[in-house]
Design a protein around this motif. Structure first.
Motif, PDB file in Angstrom:
ATOM      1  N   ALA A  44      60.663  71.072  54.157  1.00 29.52           N
ATOM      2  CA  ALA A  44      61.051  70.022  53.257  1.00 29.52           C
ATOM      3  C   ALA A  44      60.038  69.205  53.068  1.00 29.52           C
ATOM      4  O   ALA A  44      59.752  68.902  52.005  1.00 29.52           O
ATOM      5  N   TYR A  45      59.152  68.762  54.141  1.00 35.11           N
ATOM      6  CA  TYR A  45      57.824  68.088  53.716  1.00 35.11           C
ATOM      7  C   TYR A  45      57.024  68.589  53.115  1.00 35.11           C
ATOM      8  O   TYR A  45      56.603  68.058  52.112  1.00 35.11           O
ATOM      9  N   TYR A  46      56.830  69.892  53.240  1.00 39.01           N
ATOM     10  CA  TYR A  46      55.712  70.415  52.601  1.00 39.01           C
ATOM     11  C   TYR A  46      56.155  70.695  50.942  1.00 39.01           C
ATOM     12  O   TYR A  46      55.250  70.447  49.882  1.00 39.01           O
ATOM     13  N   LYS A  47      57.574  71.164  50.891  1.00 40.92           N
ATOM     14  CA  LYS A  47      57.976  71.005  49.344  1.00 40.92           C
ATOM     15  C   LYS A  47      57.633  69.838  48.732  1.00 40.92           C
ATOM     16  O   LYS A  47      57.478  70.043  47.418  1.00 40.92           O
ATOM     17  N   ALA A  48      58.122  68.724  49.251  1.00 42.91           N
ATOM     18  CA  ALA A  48      58.208  67.540  48.528  1.00 42.91           C
ATOM     19  C   ALA A  48      56.655  67.295  48.377  1.00 42.91           C
ATOM     20  O   ALA A  48      56.467  66.557  47.047  1.00 42.91           O
ATOM     21  N   ASN A  49      55.741  67.447  49.036  1.00 41.82           N
ATOM     22  CA  ASN A  49      54.344  67.253  48.797  1.00 41.82           C
ATOM     23  C   ASN A  49      53.560  68.022  47.727  1.00 41.82           C
ATOM     24  O   ASN A  49      52.810  67.695  47.078  1.00 41.82           O
ATOM     25  N   GLU A  50      54.234  69.390  47.753  1.00 39.60           N
ATOM     26  CA  GLU A  50      53.935  70.179  46.826  1.00 39.60           C
ATOM     27  C   GLU A  50      54.249  69.845  45.191  1.00 39.60           C
ATOM     28  O   GLU A  50      53.703  69.947  44.015  1.00 39.60           O
ATOM     29  N   LEU A  51      55.094  68.922  45.180  1.00 44.91           N
ATOM     30  CA  LEU A  51      55.813  68.422  44.012  1.00 44.91           C
ATOM     31  C   LEU A  51      54.863  67.410  43.260  1.00 44.91           C
ATOM     32  O   LEU A  51      54.816  67.585  41.894  1.00 44.91           O
ATOM     33  N   TYR A  52      54.044  66.762  43.994  1.00 48.78           N
ATOM     34  CA  TYR A  52      52.947  65.881  43.540  1.00 48.78           C
ATOM     35  C   TYR A  52      51.703  66.155  43.949  1.00 48.78           C
ATOM     36  O   TYR A  52      50.761  65.236  44.096  1.00 48.78           O
ATOM     37  N   ASN A  53      51.515  67.526  44.125  1.00 46.36           N
ATOM     38  CA  ASN A  53      50.073  68.016  44.778  1.00 46.36           C
ATOM     39  C   ASN A  53      49.477  66.993  45.906  1.00 46.36           C
ATOM     40  O   ASN A  53      48.415  66.413  45.766  1.00 46.36           O
ATOM     41  N   ASN A  54      50.228  66.633  46.770  1.00 50.58           N
ATOM     42  CA  ASN A  54      49.894  65.851  47.956  1.00 50.58           C
ATOM     43  C   ASN A  54      49.652  64.347  47.692  1.00 50.58           C
ATOM     44  O   ASN A  54      48.834  63.737  48.307  1.00 50.58           O
ATOM     45  N   LYS A  55      50.020  63.959  46.375  1.00 49.42           N
ATOM     46  CA  LYS A  55      49.635  62.647  45.895  1.00 49.42           C
ATOM     47  C   LYS A  55      51.039  61.621  45.957  1.00 49.42           C
ATOM     48  O   LYS A  55      51.382  60.934  45.183  1.00 49.42           O
ATOM     49  N   CYS A  56      51.881  62.039  47.312  1.00 53.36           N
ATOM     50  CA  CYS A  56      53.128  61.133  47.427  1.00 53.36           C
ATOM     51  C   CYS A  56      52.948  60.845  48.933  1.00 53.36           C
ATOM     52  O   CYS A  56      52.357  61.507  49.554  1.00 53.36           O
ATOM     53  N   GLU A  57      53.786  59.920  49.083  1.00 54.03           N
ATOM     54  CA  GLU A  57      54.254  59.503  50.393  1.00 54.03           C
ATOM     55  C   GLU A  57      55.483  59.820  50.745  1.00 54.03           C
ATOM     56  O   GLU A  57      56.603  59.347  50.376  1.00 54.03           O
ATOM     57  N   VAL A  58      55.956  61.091  51.477  1.00 55.96           N
ATOM     58  CA  VAL A  58      57.014  61.297  52.021  1.00 55.96           C
ATOM     59  C   VAL A  58      57.585  60.302  53.230  1.00 55.96           C
ATOM     60  O   VAL A  58      56.861  60.148  54.238  1.00 55.96           O
ATOM     61  N   TYR A  59      58.499  59.395  52.923  1.00 57.97           N
ATOM     62  CA  TYR A  59      58.873  58.459  54.232  1.00 57.97           C
ATOM     63  C   TYR A  59      60.287  58.605  54.766  1.00 57.97           C
ATOM     64  O   TYR A  59      60.684  58.140  55.613  1.00 57.97           O
ATOM     65  N   SER A  60      61.022  59.779  54.161  1.00 60.41           N
ATOM     66  CA  SER A  60      62.291  60.031  54.995  1.00 60.41           C
ATOM     67  C   SER A  60      62.547  61.396  54.736  1.00 60.41           C
ATOM     68  O   SER A  60      62.634  61.963  53.405  1.00 60.41           O
ATOM     69  N   ILE A  61      63.075  62.013  55.726  1.00 56.28           N
ATOM     70  CA  ILE A  61      63.581  63.558  55.736  1.00 56.28           C
ATOM     71  C   ILE A  61      64.720  63.493  56.636  1.00 56.28           C
ATOM     72  O   ILE A  61      64.512  63.058  57.806  1.00 56.28           O
ATOM     73  N   THR A  62      65.988  63.736  55.938  1.00 54.31           N
ATOM     74  CA  THR A  62      67.321  63.718  56.891  1.00 54.31           C
ATOM     75  C   THR A  62      67.889  65.077  56.424  1.00 54.31           C
ATOM     76  O   THR A  62      67.927  65.619  55.326  1.00 54.31           O
TER      77      THR A  62
END
Length: 140
Positions: A44-62
């Protein structure tokens, strides 16, 4: 399994015309909420980062309580979360209830309720006990 991912990303806010006629756009940190179907939180973390080409901060995964997405998400319609209850008879012969949640894409609560009524006609002994709009933007 579904995971809910919250992230922070820098985006341009809509431009506002100034008195001089020029438009001024500014960058602003925006929090966004997504749902993704994956095997584990790392995926899930990698999918979220792909969304913005690693230019975002994932701060919660549940791990999400969402069990199913009823229909396909469209750009112009938000997600609604419907809480449903499944009534069944256990091994001891007693009636039991099990709550779960599903997502439905609809224009408004009325349309979401209609879609859910059709969904619940699948032959299960289920009922809907609530429906509300969510902050989830999309399935990634």
């Amino acid at each position: 399994m579904y995971y809910e991912v919250k992230l922070s990303v820098e985006k341009e806010v809509p431009c506002k015309p100034s008195k001089a006629g020029a438009t001024a756009c500014e960058l602003k940190q925006v929090n966004e909420h997504y749902i993704c179907e994956c095997e584990n939180a790392l995926e899930a973390y990698y999918k979220a980062n792909e969304l913005y080409n690693n230019k975002c901060e994932v701060y919660s995964i549940t791990a999400s309580k969402i069990k199913e997405i009823v229909n396909t998400k469209t750009e112009d319609k938000p997600f609604f979360k419907a809480t449903i209850v499944d009534i069944y008879i256990d091994d001891a012969g007693e009636e039991k209830e099990q709550k779960s949640a599903v997502l439905v894409c609809a224009t408004d609560v009325k349309e979401a309720t209609k879609i859910m009524e059709d969904y619940l006609k699948q032959g299960y002994n289920m009922g809907m006990i609530g429906i509300n709009r969510t902050k989830i933007l999309d399935l990634i």
